[in-house]
Design a protein around this motif. Structure first.
Motif, PDB file in Angstrom:
ATOM      1  N   MET A   1       0.798  -1.296   0.027  1.00  0.00           N
ATOM      2  CA  MET A   1      -0.153  -0.077   0.102  1.00  0.00           C
ATOM      3  C   MET A   1       0.894   1.401  -0.372  1.00  0.00           C
ATOM      4  SD  MET A   1      -3.528  -0.964   2.348  1.00  0.00           S
ATOM      5  CE  MET A   1      -4.838  -0.625   1.244  1.00  0.00           C
ATOM      6  N   THR A   2       0.550   2.153  -1.000  1.00  0.00           N
ATOM      7  CA  THR A   2       1.207   3.585  -0.392  1.00  0.00           C
ATOM      8  C   THR A   2       0.004   4.572  -0.148  1.00  0.00           C
ATOM      9  OG1 THR A   2       0.321   4.040  -2.818  1.00  0.00           O
ATOM     10  CG2 THR A   2       2.383   3.296  -2.742  1.00  0.00           C
ATOM     11  N   ALA A   3       0.827   5.654   0.762  1.00  0.00           N
ATOM     12  CA  ALA A   3      -0.094   6.875   0.855  1.00  0.00           C
ATOM     13  C   ALA A   3      -0.762   6.888   0.508  1.00  0.00           C
ATOM     14  CB  ALA A   3       0.906   7.842   1.823  1.00  0.00           C
ATOM     15  N   ARG A   4      -2.800   7.700   0.453  1.00  0.00           N
ATOM     16  CA  ARG A   4      -3.612   8.293  -0.633  1.00  0.00           C
ATOM     17  C   ARG A   4      -3.176   9.239  -1.315  1.00  0.00           C
ATOM     18  NH1 ARG A   4      -9.550   7.979   0.315  1.00  0.00           N
ATOM     19  NH2 ARG A   4     -10.934   8.789  -1.264  1.00  0.00           N
ATOM     20  N   GLY A   5      -3.002  10.244  -0.186  1.00  0.00           N
ATOM     21  CA  GLY A   5      -2.454  11.740  -0.582  1.00  0.00           C
ATOM     22  C   GLY A   5      -4.165  12.200  -1.577  1.00  0.00           C
ATOM     23  N   SER A   6      -3.655  12.674  -2.224  1.00  0.00           N
ATOM     24  CA  SER A   6      -5.302  13.518  -3.385  1.00  0.00           C
ATOM     25  C   SER A   6      -4.759  12.321  -4.211  1.00  0.00           C
ATOM     26  CB  SER A   6      -4.308  15.175  -3.970  1.00  0.00           C
ATOM     27  OG  SER A   6      -3.125  14.868  -4.352  1.00  0.00           O
ATOM     28  N   GLN A   7      -4.735  11.294  -5.002  1.00  0.00           N
ATOM     29  CA  GLN A   7      -4.727  10.341  -6.087  1.00  0.00           C
ATOM     30  C   GLN A   7      -6.132  10.162  -5.626  1.00  0.00           C
ATOM     31  OE1 GLN A   7      -0.281   7.669  -6.284  1.00  0.00           O
ATOM     32  NE2 GLN A   7      -0.674   8.070  -4.391  1.00  0.00           N
ATOM     33  N   PRO A   8      -6.363   9.634  -6.901  1.00  0.00           N
ATOM     34  CA  PRO A   8      -7.868   9.419  -7.317  1.00  0.00           C
ATOM     35  C   PRO A   8      -7.735   7.498  -6.650  1.00  0.00           C
ATOM     36  CG  PRO A   8      -6.953   9.369  -9.769  1.00  0.00           C
ATOM     37  CD  PRO A   8      -5.515  10.069  -8.511  1.00  0.00           C
ATOM     38  N   ALA A   9      -9.473   7.630  -6.763  1.00  0.00           N
ATOM     39  CA  ALA A   9      -9.235   6.056  -6.486  1.00  0.00           C
ATOM     40  C   ALA A   9     -10.516   5.523  -7.388  1.00  0.00           C
ATOM     41  CB  ALA A   9      -9.165   5.401  -5.536  1.00  0.00           C
ATOM     42  N   ASP A  10     -10.922   4.041  -8.440  1.00  0.00           N
ATOM     43  CA  ASP A  10     -11.831   3.633  -9.189  1.00  0.00           C
ATOM     44  C   ASP A  10     -12.656   3.346  -7.460  1.00  0.00           C
ATOM     45  OD1 ASP A  10     -10.488   3.944 -11.164  1.00  0.00           O
ATOM     46  OD2 ASP A  10      -9.110   2.265 -10.695  1.00  0.00           O
ATOM     47  N   VAL A  11     -12.385   2.403  -6.991  1.00  0.00           N
ATOM     48  CA  VAL A  11     -12.436   1.396  -5.426  1.00  0.00           C
ATOM     49  C   VAL A  11     -12.198   2.350  -4.283  1.00  0.00           C
ATOM     50  CG1 VAL A  11     -13.493   0.084  -4.593  1.00  0.00           C
ATOM     51  CG2 VAL A  11     -13.310  -0.196  -6.991  1.00  0.00           C
ATOM     52  N   THR A  12     -13.821   3.080  -3.130  1.00  0.00           N
ATOM     53  CA  THR A  12     -12.852   3.208  -2.236  1.00  0.00           C
ATOM     54  C   THR A  12     -13.648   2.454  -1.600  1.00  0.00           C
ATOM     55  OG1 THR A  12     -12.545   5.813  -3.004  1.00  0.00           O
ATOM     56  CG2 THR A  12     -12.975   5.276  -0.022  1.00  0.00           C
ATOM     57  N   VAL A  13     -13.678   1.803  -0.310  1.00  0.00           N
ATOM     58  CA  VAL A  13     -13.631   1.640   1.241  1.00  0.00           C
ATOM     59  C   VAL A  13     -14.299   2.250   2.213  1.00  0.00           C
ATOM     60  CG1 VAL A  13     -13.647  -0.710   2.633  1.00  0.00           C
ATOM     61  CG2 VAL A  13     -13.134  -1.183  -0.287  1.00  0.00           C
ATOM     62  N   ASP A  14     -15.187   1.943   3.105  1.00  0.00           N
ATOM     63  CA  ASP A  14     -14.798   3.403   4.062  1.00  0.00           C
ATOM     64  C   ASP A  14     -15.990   2.920   5.196  1.00  0.00           C
ATOM     65  OD1 ASP A  14     -16.057   5.005   5.387  1.00  0.00           O
ATOM     66  OD2 ASP A  14     -17.039   6.258   3.708  1.00  0.00           O
ATOM     67  N   LEU A  15     -15.010   1.994   6.210  1.00  0.00           N
ATOM     68  CA  LEU A  15     -15.171   1.107   7.041  1.00  0.00           C
ATOM     69  C   LEU A  15     -16.551   2.324   8.245  1.00  0.00           C
ATOM     70  CD1 LEU A  15     -11.531  -0.123   8.667  1.00  0.00           C
ATOM     71  CD2 LEU A  15     -13.199  -0.882   6.584  1.00  0.00           C
ATOM     72  N   ARG A  16     -16.856   3.335   7.710  1.00  0.00           N
ATOM     73  CA  ARG A  16     -17.845   3.579   8.669  1.00  0.00           C
ATOM     74  C   ARG A  16     -18.968   3.843   8.526  1.00  0.00           C
ATOM     75  NH1 ARG A  16     -15.708   9.712   7.465  1.00  0.00           N
ATOM     76  NH2 ARG A  16     -16.083   8.481   5.353  1.00  0.00           N
ATOM     77  N   ASN A  17     -19.563   3.282   6.976  1.00  0.00           N
ATOM     78  CA  ASN A  17     -20.505   3.083   6.926  1.00  0.00           C
ATOM     79  C   ASN A  17     -21.360   1.562   6.521  1.00  0.00           C
ATOM     80  OD1 ASN A  17     -21.537   5.786   6.287  1.00  0.00           O
ATOM     81  ND2 ASN A  17     -20.725   5.846   4.361  1.00  0.00           N
ATOM     82  N   THR A  18     -21.337   0.906   7.672  1.00  0.00           N
ATOM     83  CA  THR A  18     -21.831  -0.700   7.674  1.00  0.00           C
ATOM     84  C   THR A  18     -23.158  -0.889   8.136  1.00  0.00           C
ATOM     85  OG1 THR A  18     -21.799  -0.569  10.108  1.00  0.00           O
ATOM     86  CG2 THR A  18     -19.998  -0.927   9.819  1.00  0.00           C
ATOM     87  N   TYR A  19     -23.575  -2.103   6.912  1.00  0.00           N
ATOM     88  CA  TYR A  19     -24.745  -2.401   6.316  1.00  0.00           C
ATOM     89  C   TYR A  19     -25.053  -4.308   7.341  1.00  0.00           C
ATOM     90  CZ  TYR A  19     -23.951   0.644   3.342  1.00  0.00           C
ATOM     91  OH  TYR A  19     -23.497   1.726   2.680  1.00  0.00           O
ATOM     92  N   GLN A  20     -25.430  -5.077   6.831  1.00  0.00           N
ATOM     93  CA  GLN A  20     -25.607  -5.785   7.539  1.00  0.00           C
ATOM     94  C   GLN A  20     -24.612  -6.901   8.206  1.00  0.00           C
ATOM     95  OE1 GLN A  20     -25.411  -6.067   4.701  1.00  0.00           O
ATOM     96  NE2 GLN A  20     -25.555  -8.147   2.979  1.00  0.00           N
ATOM     97  N   THR A  21     -24.688  -7.535   9.242  1.00  0.00           N
ATOM     98  CA  THR A  21     -23.959  -8.265   9.552  1.00  0.00           C
ATOM     99  C   THR A  21     -23.384 -10.248   9.542  1.00  0.00           C
ATOM    100  OG1 THR A  21     -24.692  -9.633  11.663  1.00  0.00           O
ATOM    101  CG2 THR A  21     -23.417  -8.019  11.942  1.00  0.00           C
ATOM    102  N   MET A  22     -22.497 -10.900   8.535  1.00  0.00           N
ATOM    103  CA  MET A  22     -22.543 -12.085   8.210  1.00  0.00           C
ATOM    104  C   MET A  22     -23.174 -13.381   8.653  1.00  0.00           C
ATOM    105  SD  MET A  22     -22.735 -11.133   4.652  1.00  0.00           S
ATOM    106  CE  MET A  22     -22.890 -12.166   3.648  1.00  0.00           C
ATOM    107  N   VAL A  23     -24.190 -13.975   7.977  1.00  0.00           N
ATOM    108  CA  VAL A  23     -24.070 -15.650   8.542  1.00  0.00           C
ATOM    109  C   VAL A  23     -23.505 -16.342   8.439  1.00  0.00           C
ATOM    110  CG1 VAL A  23     -25.560 -17.339   9.115  1.00  0.00           C
ATOM    111  CG2 VAL A  23     -26.298 -14.691   9.543  1.00  0.00           C
ATOM    112  N   GLY A  24     -23.131 -16.487   6.790  1.00  0.00           N
ATOM    113  CA  GLY A  24     -22.016 -17.655   6.053  1.00  0.00           C
ATOM    114  C   GLY A  24     -22.998 -18.060   5.002  1.00  0.00           C
ATOM    115  N   PHE A  25     -21.442 -19.062   4.500  1.00  0.00           N
ATOM    116  CA  PHE A  25     -22.023 -18.982   3.801  1.00  0.00           C
ATOM    117  C   PHE A  25     -22.093 -20.769   3.182  1.00  0.00           C
ATOM    118  CE2 PHE A  25     -19.660 -15.716   3.114  1.00  0.00           C
ATOM    119  CZ  PHE A  25     -20.218 -14.513   2.227  1.00  0.00           C
TER     120      PHE A  25
END
Length: 516
Positions: free
Chosen positions: A75-99
């Motif tokens: 990984m590198t420091a993000r700085g001001s570089q753009p990203a195609d996919v951004t993962v945001d841990l602050r917004n969460t949805y359902q918890t998983m049971v499994g597969f």
């Protein structure tokens, strides 16, 4: 434990978790606290020395690579570089049971009769053992026979013209040679397996047409049908097999003509749940959950009708879906109408049909798994766990279906189908109680879904490149980013650890919520 003791235990857990949370926040550097509390472009960047590396597992539709681990990505420091996919841990949805997959009669018979004990143990370890095994922790069982059985039966079969309202002839004898023992073996490997159970038909004497093929349940026998399902739960529990969830009827809007089935309209399902099954299960500990519908994406109005019945809805825990018609966005439609109800994908099968001539890795990874989970599924269960080289054994029904694995009935050799790898990209890395977290999709052919594992704090991102050419992508999370070139028609699982302070704080918050 009495109520006062239980309250005391919860209070102790709450304060312990709160102490951990306060400690983490106190130890965090000022810039890290700012990242935890609010998004700030001016937050202190992570230094290169503390940046994590990303582990990568890759499969390609041409089967050149099958869940093959690749070189780690720095990984590198993000700085001001753009990203195609951004993962945001602050917004969460359902918890998983499994597969997992269904342990049909056919699957159990093959495991017990075409593999020797050592072969069977090795395969069950591979499927149900902890990572690096597949870590399957969900299973579906049929209550009575399905199209993937060696013969037709229910659990209360009597002579034609007789009835058994007291269920004196109820027994699970047909399941004792193969199904019960192999489920017990799987539970010995993974005691946490969540087992769903579904009937294909009521006993013939309960039905209007007095036949296990087609027809409807007699209204006069709705109460005894509820008792029939409860007897099944009790019988399996006596054999050490807990039933996590029940649905009233497999594919209740469809009447097959070559294998057991039964139409059960929404009004009847609501009536049975509200008047009989729901109140009776509610008095039992542990309580088996009730799942509504258990049929295709194409008819969301069916579960919506049952959930609109207040006396039934109070007992319904979730909605089960199949993949054969429609699309997973209807899962989201029902969830938005009833956000307190869980969502599960409980049946989908691949097969040797024309549309699968080029393999099924991409479709299953994208449609069954990513899109279903993005539309609130807490668990994904494939149809047959194992079938043989003749797509069986089966009794009517699907003649081209495939299992997760193929067991050669002549040699006992095991081969792994595309669905095995599609499921493995999730089940090996997304642990029970993982939270789905926010991630954007740059285009419909770069589908992805992200998770945060509460147990070890890791982040998991599964991405499918459906394009016919390679795509270079940049992925960002917090103040870090990485880049990767996805091969054409491929599936990748990325795993990394978040910033230490953010990860510790998030785990502490998770413990506080559990204590509450």
């Amino acid at each position: 434990m009495n109520e006062r003791g239980a309250d005391s235990g919860r209070a102790t857990a709450f304060f312990a978790a709160l102490i951990v949370l306060v400690s983490v926040l106190a130890l965090a550097a000022p810039g890290q606290i700012q990242r935890i509390e609010r998004e700030q472009a001016s937050a202190s960047p992570t230094t290169p020395a503390t940046l994590p590396v990303v582990e990568v597992w890759l499969s390609t539709a041409d089967r050149r690579l099958k869940l093959a681990q690749q070189h780690d990505i720095p990984m590198t420091a993000r700085g001001s570089q753009p990203a195609d996919v951004t993962v945001d841990l602050r917004n969460t949805y359902q918890t998983m049971v499994g597969f997992g997959a269904a342990m049909t009669d056919a699957s159990a018979w093959l495991l017990r009769n075409k593999l020797n004990p050592a072969q069977r143990k090795a395969l069950l370890d591979e499927l149900y053992g902890p990572p690096p095994h597949l870590n399957f922790n969900m299973m579906r069982l049929t209550i009575g026979s399905s199209d993937f059985s060696l013969n037709v039966y229910t659990l209360d079969d009597i002579f034609f013209g007789q009835t058994d309202p007291d269920l004196k002839h109820f027994n699970i004898a047909p399941n004792l040679p193969d199904l019960v023992p192999v489920v017990q073996e799987a539970l010995a490997i993974n005691p946490g397996i969540r087992i769903l159970a579904t009937p294909w038909s009521a006993p013939a004497w309960m039905k209007v047409n007095t036949n296990v093929l087609g027809g409807e349940l007699s209204e006069d026998d709705e109460s005894v049908y509820a008792d029939y399902l409860i007897k099944y739960v009790d019988a399996y529990r006596r054999h050490g097999i807990p039933i996590f969830g029940l649905s009233l009827q497999n594919e209740p809007a469809f009447q097959p003509i070559t294998y057991p089935g039964m139409q059960m309209p929404a009004a009847q399902r609501a009536r049975i749940i509200a008047n009989y099954l729901g109140p009776r299960l509610a008095k039992r500990t542990p309580r088996t959950q009730i799942l509504e519908w258990d049929h295709n994406w194409s008819h969301p109005e069916q579960p919506l009708e049952v959930l609109s019945h207040p006396d039934a809805a109070r007992y319904v825990d979730g909605v089960a879906w199949h993949c054969y018609e429609g699309n997973p966005y209807n899962q989201g439609k029902v969830h938005r109408a009833f956000p307190d109800k869980d969502t599960y994908m409980t049946e989908c099968s691949g097969g040797d049909w024309a549309s699968a001539a080029n393999g099924e890795l991409i479709w299953f990874s994208r449609n069954l798994l990513i899109e279903s989970i993005r539309q609130w599924a807490r668990g994904v269960v494939y149809w047959n766990l194992a079938l043989d080289e003749n797509h069986g054994p089966h009794f009517g029904g699907c003649s081209l279906c495939k299992g997760v694995v193929l067991i050669d009935s002549r040699t006992g050799e095991v081969s792994r189908n595309d669905e095995y790898y599609a499921l493995a990209h999730f089940s090996r890395f997304v642990l029970p109680d993982a939270s789905r977290v926010q991630s954007n999709q740059p285009d419909k052919d770069l589908a992805n879904v992200a998770f945060w594992n509460a147990t070890d704090g890791s982040i998991v991102l599964v991405m499918v490149n459906s394009h016919k050419d390679a795509r270079h992508i940049a992925i960002a999370e917090g103040q870090a980013r990485f880049e990767y070139t996805m091969p054409a028609q491929s599936v990748a699982t990325f795993v990394w650890m978040p910033d230490k302070a953010v990860g510790l704080a998030k785990r502490a918050i998770w413990w506080v919520r559990r204590a509450l």
